[in-house]
Design a protein around this motif. Sequence first.
Motif, PDB file in Angstrom:
ATOM      1  N   GLY C   7      58.354  69.773 100.644  1.00  0.00           N
ATOM      2  CA  GLY C   7      58.131  70.932  99.773  1.00  0.00           C
ATOM      3  C   GLY C   7      58.386  72.256 100.464  1.00  0.00           C
ATOM      4  N   ILE C  49      57.275  73.784  93.497  1.00  0.00           N
ATOM      5  CA  ILE C  49      56.030  73.464  94.198  1.00  0.00           C
ATOM      6  C   ILE C  49      54.898  73.855  93.268  1.00  0.00           C
ATOM      7  CG2 ILE C  49      54.685  73.832  96.303  1.00  0.00           C
ATOM      8  CD1 ILE C  49      57.491  72.759  96.888  1.00  0.00           C
ATOM      9  N   ASN C  50      54.117  72.892  92.817  1.00  0.00           N
ATOM     10  CA  ASN C  50      53.027  73.174  91.883  1.00  0.00           C
ATOM     11  C   ASN C  50      53.525  73.908  90.643  1.00  0.00           C
ATOM     12  OD1 ASN C  50      50.432  72.200  92.401  1.00  0.00           O
ATOM     13  ND2 ASN C  50      50.290  73.483  94.234  1.00  0.00           N
TER      14      ASN C  50
ATOM     15  N   ASP D  87      51.087  65.904  97.819  1.00  0.00           N
ATOM     16  CA  ASP D  87      51.047  67.271  98.370  1.00  0.00           C
ATOM     17  C   ASP D  87      50.248  67.350  99.670  1.00  0.00           C
ATOM     18  OD1 ASP D  87      51.628  70.115  98.062  1.00  0.00           O
ATOM     19  OD2 ASP D  87      49.459  70.332  97.826  1.00  0.00           O
TER      20      ASP D  87
END
Lengths: 94, 94, 94, 94, 94, 94, 94
Positions: C7, C49-50, D87
Amino acid sequence: MRVRPLGDRVVIKRIEVEETTKSGIVLPGSAKEKPQEAEVVAVGPGGMINGKEVVMEVKVGDRVLFSKYAGNEVKIDGIEYTILKQDEILAVLE
Amino acid sequence: MRVRPLGDRVVIKRIEVEETTKSGIVLPGSAKEKPQEAEVVAVGPGGMINGKEVVMEVKVGDRVLFSKYAGNEVKIDGIEYTILKQDEILAVLE
Amino acid sequence: MRVRPLGDRVVIKRIEVEETTKSGIVLPGSAKEKPQEAEVVAVGPGGMINGKEVVMEVKVGDRVLFSKYAGNEVKIDGIEYTILKQDEILAVLE
Amino acid sequence: MRVRPLGDRVVIKRIEVEETTKSGIVLPGSAKEKPQEAEVVAVGPGGMINGKEVVMEVKVGDRVLFSKYAGNEVKIDGIEYTILKQDEILAVLE
Amino acid sequence: MRVRPLGDRVVIKRIEVEETTKSGIVLPGSAKEKPQEAEVVAVGPGGMINGKEVVMEVKVGDRVLFSKYAGNEVKIDGIEYTILKQDEILAVLE
Amino acid sequence: MRVRPLGDRVVIKRIEVEETTKSGIVLPGSAKEKPQEAEVVAVGPGGMINGKEVVMEVKVGDRVLFSKYAGNEVKIDGIEYTILKQDEILAVLE
Amino acid sequence: MRVRPLGDRVVIKRIEVEETTKSGIVLPGSAKEKPQEAEVVAVGPGGMINGKEVVMEVKVGDRVLFSKYAGNEVKIDGIEYTILKQDEILAVLE
């Protein structure tokens, strides 16, 4: 010196209200709790704050109530001010 | 050495203001609380930060007030700076 | 062994800067605070990312300042690295 | 028994690395800090997680570094595994 | 009595696994840590939860692993169950 | 007096269940833990709550399980009720 | 003096309810817990609050129940009020 707050911030100056106790003694501001009344001294431009549109609802000269402990205290030219976000202002007194 | 802040970060340098007490004694910066006034030394590019568009509102040379304890203190070439997010800057002094 | 961060993560290696005290004594890295300067060793691909698009702004070889205590320390082949999110990198030194 | 992680979760098995101290003594895994290296044992399907699209970037057999204390430790058929969200995986070792 | 969980909640019943220690002694469930294995007893309808679409991935009868301390323990007709959100279920055992 | 809950709130009244101990002694409600069973007494209108559409899934008369300590206890006409958000209701008993 | 609450805030005045104990003694307000009943004195305009549309559901004169400790207590012309966000009002009594 002029202070220009950023974003949705507002600069206020606390108003010391003299208070008379039941026994008739007058308490100056320093002998009491911090006052929660203030006068608006400068207002930021508002606009997109954290991806959200903020419209400024207070203006210079407004007398406001604000949440105790809210904001940051700063000294400009020897005078104490509080800088807080408009959302920490509770109400306008009219 | 030049420092280029990332995203919506700003590099500032605290300004030590000499202060005269009521009794006339001059207090150098080190004898007081940390100052909250600073000069902007470098400004990040802004842009999409955490999925939100941030426009930089301060520029190099601006004199700013910032929230005590905000940001990270770093030493570059032996000089102390504070790196913080623009949102932690309260106001610009003009 | 090669390390590929996921990420928006970045692998950095702290740079120990020798420092001379006022009395002329040279302090090796271990006698001081943890350094906040590092060299970028590997950079994740960025991307969503998110649910937010992250563009990587640092590259291998960049010298960066990062927030003390940020990230995770790991040992790869006996060498210590820090893995952190790009957002925890404060600035690039040029 | 097979374990099928839900959503963006990954099942990993810590890898105990034997380590030789400077004095030449071999430290078995149990005499050291918990290792942060692991092998991926099972990978969830990814997809919409909390309203955000997550694409799985690791695959079974990958050797990964993960954040100490991350995830949940579980015992399946007497063997200890860690189940964490993708994550929380920092990097893949290649 | 039937229990119908709301939203993305799932009702599970912990499975007490007997465990044999190295010395051959059989430990009943109560002498050990709380088990993390459970059987799914009822599944909520899913749908829009907090403005996000949640699709239920587990079904009645599934054997699942869940995060220790997750959810709420309730007693229905004298039997203990745990009600948790699907997101607190780590994996399905097959 | 009638109570009309706002938004996605629900008014419930705890149900005291008498419980027989193993030795045959009947424990009245007050000698036990707070019950987690309740009857729904009033239901808010739902709608846009914090920018998210909430559809009310419980109705007056439903028997529900709720998270211990959830919500606010209030006394109306001398009778104790709990007011909580629908999301704090775990399940409906049928 | 009139008070105009900002955004989704509401100004309320607690109602002291006299209460008769079982032994027949009348307890004035001050001898009890803070009351949770109040009358609405002023209502903010609502609108976009933190990027979310808030419609005001209470009106001046409504008798409401609110969460104990919610909001900020302020004194206006010597009278105590509470200023809270509409979301902290639990229900309207009719």
